[in-house]
Design a protein around this motif. Structure first.
Motif, PDB file in Angstrom:
ATOM      1  N   UNK A   5     -27.852 -73.293  83.065  1.00 48.24           N
ATOM      2  CA  UNK A   5     -27.440 -71.989  83.571  1.00 48.24           C
ATOM      3  C   UNK A   5     -26.026 -71.714  83.094  1.00 48.24           C
ATOM      4  N   UNK A   6     -25.824 -70.560  82.543  1.00 44.08           N
ATOM      5  CA  UNK A   6     -24.483 -70.169  82.116  1.00 44.08           C
ATOM      6  C   UNK A   6     -24.230 -68.729  82.544  1.00 44.08           C
ATOM      7  N   UNK A   7     -22.960 -68.451  82.806  1.00 43.82           N
ATOM      8  CA  UNK A   7     -22.552 -67.078  83.124  1.00 43.82           C
ATOM      9  C   UNK A   7     -21.544 -66.671  82.064  1.00 43.82           C
ATOM     10  N   UNK A  19     -27.503 -66.555  82.456  1.00 42.26           N
ATOM     11  CA  UNK A  19     -28.610 -66.927  81.591  1.00 42.26           C
ATOM     12  C   UNK A  19     -29.168 -68.268  82.036  1.00 42.26           C
ATOM     13  N   UNK A  20     -30.470 -68.395  81.957  1.00 40.38           N
ATOM     14  CA  UNK A  20     -31.162 -69.640  82.266  1.00 40.38           C
ATOM     15  C   UNK A  20     -31.931 -70.031  81.015  1.00 40.38           C
ATOM     16  N   UNK A  25     -31.142 -63.773  82.939  1.00 45.86           N
ATOM     17  CA  UNK A  25     -31.867 -63.839  84.204  1.00 45.86           C
ATOM     18  C   UNK A  25     -31.343 -62.836  85.224  1.00 45.86           C
ATOM     19  N   UNK A  26     -30.140 -62.326  85.016  1.00 45.98           N
ATOM     20  CA  UNK A  26     -29.575 -61.356  85.946  1.00 45.98           C
ATOM     21  C   UNK A  26     -28.181 -60.937  85.531  1.00 45.98           C
ATOM     22  N   UNK A  27     -27.637 -59.982  86.283  1.00 42.00           N
ATOM     23  CA  UNK A  27     -26.298 -59.495  85.964  1.00 42.00           C
ATOM     24  C   UNK A  27     -25.637 -58.900  87.194  1.00 42.00           C
ATOM     25  N   UNK A  28     -24.310 -58.855  87.147  1.00 40.32           N
ATOM     26  CA  UNK A  28     -23.486 -58.175  88.145  1.00 40.32           C
ATOM     27  C   UNK A  28     -22.686 -57.121  87.398  1.00 40.32           C
ATOM     28  N   UNK A  29     -22.952 -55.874  87.700  1.00 40.03           N
ATOM     29  CA  UNK A  29     -22.371 -54.744  86.988  1.00 40.03           C
ATOM     30  C   UNK A  29     -21.166 -54.203  87.749  1.00 40.03           C
ATOM     31  N   UNK A  30     -20.173 -53.733  87.013  1.00 45.23           N
ATOM     32  CA  UNK A  30     -18.973 -53.186  87.650  1.00 45.23           C
ATOM     33  C   UNK A  30     -18.446 -51.984  86.882  1.00 45.23           C
TER      34      UNK A  30
END
Length: 94
Positions: A5-7, A19-20, A25-30
């Protein structure tokens, strides 16, 4: 054996991505304005839900925000819940 797993920060898309195994695998948007990153939307892809990915994603996003010398706003309910459970990040929130 679990997959790596990396961000990573993707400033061109104004989001942090988890990322997996090399797959997003997902995101946090700003939205960044006046020295504040307003985290408005956090998503984990349905096939990756239930793996505990939102906490490391949000932690990395807030850590990156702190390292950049910025403050954060938790418009996203997932970010708000994370901060309420992790007092080390409360000073970062406006």
């Amino acid at each position: 054996m679990s997959e790596a797993r990396t961000v990573r920060h993707d400033p061109s898309q104004s989001r942090y991505v988890i990322e997996v195994g090399g797959q997003e695998a997902g995101f946090a948007e700003y939205v960044e304005r006046d020295g504040v990153r307003d985290f408005s939307h956090t998503v984990v892809d349905p096939q990756f839900r239930g793996q505990g990915l939102s906490s490391p994603l949000i932690a990395a996003a807030l850590d990156g925000t702190r390292e950049a010398g910025l403050r954060a706003k938790a418009s996203c309910s997932a970010v708000e819940r994370f901060v309420s459970k992790n007092e080390d990040y409360r000073d970062l929130i406006v």
